[in-house]
Scaffold this motif. Structure first.
Motif, PDB file in Angstrom:
ATOM      1  N   ARG A   1       0.855  -1.183   0.000  1.00 26.31           N
ATOM      2  CA  ARG A   1       0.000   0.000   0.000  1.00 26.31           C
ATOM      3  C   ARG A   1       0.891   1.232   0.000  1.00 26.31           C
ATOM      4  NH1 ARG A   1      -3.696   1.563   4.588  1.00 26.31           N
ATOM      5  NH2 ARG A   1      -3.419   3.457   3.372  1.00 26.31           N
ATOM      6  N   TYR A   2       0.299   2.396  -0.255  1.00 24.06           N
ATOM      7  CA  TYR A   2       1.095   3.624  -0.247  1.00 24.06           C
ATOM      8  C   TYR A   2       1.889   3.727   1.056  1.00 24.06           C
ATOM      9  CZ  TYR A   2      -1.333   5.705  -4.293  1.00 24.06           C
ATOM     10  OH  TYR A   2      -1.831   5.980  -5.540  1.00 24.06           O
ATOM     11  N   GLY A   3       3.123   4.154   0.915  1.00 24.65           N
ATOM     12  CA  GLY A   3       3.975   4.317   2.082  1.00 24.65           C
ATOM     13  C   GLY A   3       4.609   3.033   2.561  1.00 24.65           C
ATOM     14  N   SER A   4       4.608   1.991   1.732  1.00 25.19           N
ATOM     15  CA  SER A   4       5.226   0.722   2.118  1.00 25.19           C
ATOM     16  C   SER A   4       6.220   0.281   1.055  1.00 25.19           C
ATOM     17  CB  SER A   4       4.156  -0.350   2.341  1.00 25.19           C
ATOM     18  OG  SER A   4       3.448  -0.630   1.148  1.00 25.19           O
ATOM     19  N   PHE A   5       7.007  -0.740   1.390  1.00 25.37           N
ATOM     20  CA  PHE A   5       8.114  -1.125   0.526  1.00 25.37           C
ATOM     21  C   PHE A   5       8.397  -2.613   0.660  1.00 25.37           C
ATOM     22  CE2 PHE A   5       9.393   0.826   4.512  1.00 25.37           C
ATOM     23  CZ  PHE A   5      10.208  -0.129   5.087  1.00 25.37           C
ATOM     24  N   PRO A   6       9.095  -3.211  -0.312  1.00 25.56           N
ATOM     25  CA  PRO A   6       9.388  -4.650  -0.287  1.00 25.56           C
ATOM     26  C   PRO A   6      10.284  -5.039   0.888  1.00 25.56           C
ATOM     27  CG  PRO A   6       9.709  -3.744  -2.490  1.00 25.56           C
ATOM     28  CD  PRO A   6       9.555  -2.579  -1.561  1.00 25.56           C
ATOM     29  N   GLY A   7      10.288  -6.344   1.137  1.00 25.44           N
ATOM     30  CA  GLY A   7      11.040  -6.897   2.252  1.00 25.44           C
ATOM     31  C   GLY A   7      10.117  -7.626   3.208  1.00 25.44           C
ATOM     32  N   PHE A   8       8.831  -7.283   3.120  1.00 23.60           N
ATOM     33  CA  PHE A   8       7.807  -7.897   3.955  1.00 23.60           C
ATOM     34  C   PHE A   8       6.955  -8.834   3.099  1.00 23.60           C
ATOM     35  CE2 PHE A   8       8.811  -3.732   5.701  1.00 23.60           C
ATOM     36  CZ  PHE A   8       9.111  -4.056   7.025  1.00 23.60           C
ATOM     37  N   HIS A   9       6.681 -10.007   3.639  1.00 19.31           N
ATOM     38  CA  HIS A   9       5.914 -11.020   2.911  1.00 19.31           C
ATOM     39  C   HIS A   9       4.602 -11.294   3.642  1.00 19.31           C
ATOM     40  CE1 HIS A   9       5.147 -15.518   2.172  1.00 19.31           C
ATOM     41  NE2 HIS A   9       4.644 -14.833   1.160  1.00 19.31           N
TER      42      HIS A   9
END
Length: 263
Positions: free
Chosen positions: A69-77
């Motif tokens: 979602r807006y304001g988030s980034f990869p690295g989390f599954h």
């Protein structure tokens, strides 16, 4: 924590007071735990590992809040099992009775995890469960911890302590996790009594869990930047324009796909 059973003010104001109380308790008591959780998550991402997130029931909202979602980034599954989390149907096919039964079916958590290749050296597991007693999230915690992953729990500790664990281990989630962040919400979750009604309304765990998740997310972002790993953040075109927003989406999704390919 006491209920906000004050009838001298409007119920909507009573709910706002309850929210402020919970957030204040989080700030007063959980900041070091949140910082420690963020450090674990950042280290996993910096090691090209993953932060797996699991939640059943309404706790799935915190899982999906982390990414994408807006304001988030990869690295989390995010790991969302629809049979445990699809509440809008209520009755009939995919109804609440089925979901409430399934989330206490032992063996399901272990079966869910069989779908993934988890890396005990680099990955972290973050489990959100307001009650911390249902069999499936408890089993996910037991299985991932036994396989060497560091387990972080976000749960309502006071509520959990007053509730009977439903997994045959007899354990609550906070008793299994390596690190627990307390939602600081009242037992029973709902916080506001209104005139003429003897049971409270206005649950607080969703606000608490979403706040904690975003606090972790923001702290992780700073840690990654400090290490020279600039995260690719999904960003609204209102902030960066249509072209840049589209580029960030494409890049972020490509990075996410690459990061989960080994699963």
């Amino acid at each position: 924590m006491s209920m906000v059973g004050v009838r001298s003010i409007a119920p909507q104001s009573a709910y706002l007071n309850a929210v402020r109380d919970v957030l204040g308790r989080i700030e007063a008591t959980q900041m070091q735990h949140i910082a420690d959780a963020a450090r674990r998550c950042a280290d996993a991402i910096l090691s090209d590992g993953l932060v797996h997130l699991f939640g059943s029931g309404h706790s799935r909202m915190a899982v999906e809040e982390m990414y994408p979602r807006y304001g988030s980034f990869p690295g989390f599954h995010p790991m969302v099992e629809h049979s445990l989390s699809n509440h809008h149907q209520v009755v009939g096919s995919n109804g609440q009775w089925q979901a409430m039964f399934i989330e206490n079916a032992e063996g399901l958590g272990k079966t869910i995890l069989r779908n993934f290749e988890l890396d005990s050296h680099r990955d972290v597991m973050l489990i959100i469960s307001a009650g911390g007693t249902n069999a499936v999230p408890v089993e996910v915690a037991i299985e991932t911890r036994s396989n060497g992953l560091f387990v972080i729990a976000i749960t309502s500790v006071d509520h959990s302590r007053r509730s009977h664990p439903k997994h045959s281990s007899g354990k609550h989630l906070f008793e299994i996790a390596d690190l627990t962040i307390d939602m600081c919400t009242p037992p029973g979750d709902a916080a506001v009594y209104v005139s003429g009604l003897d049971t409270p309304v206005g649950p607080l765990t969703s606000i608490a869990s979403l706040t904690i998740i975003n606090m972790i997310k923001c702290a992780v972002a700073q840690m990654l930047v400090d290490e020279g790993r600039i995260p690719t953040v999904l960003t609204s075109p209102i902030l960066v324009g249509e072209e840049r927003s589209s580029e960030l989406f494409e890049q972020s999704y490509r990075e996410y796909r690459a990061s989960v390919r080994r699963l």
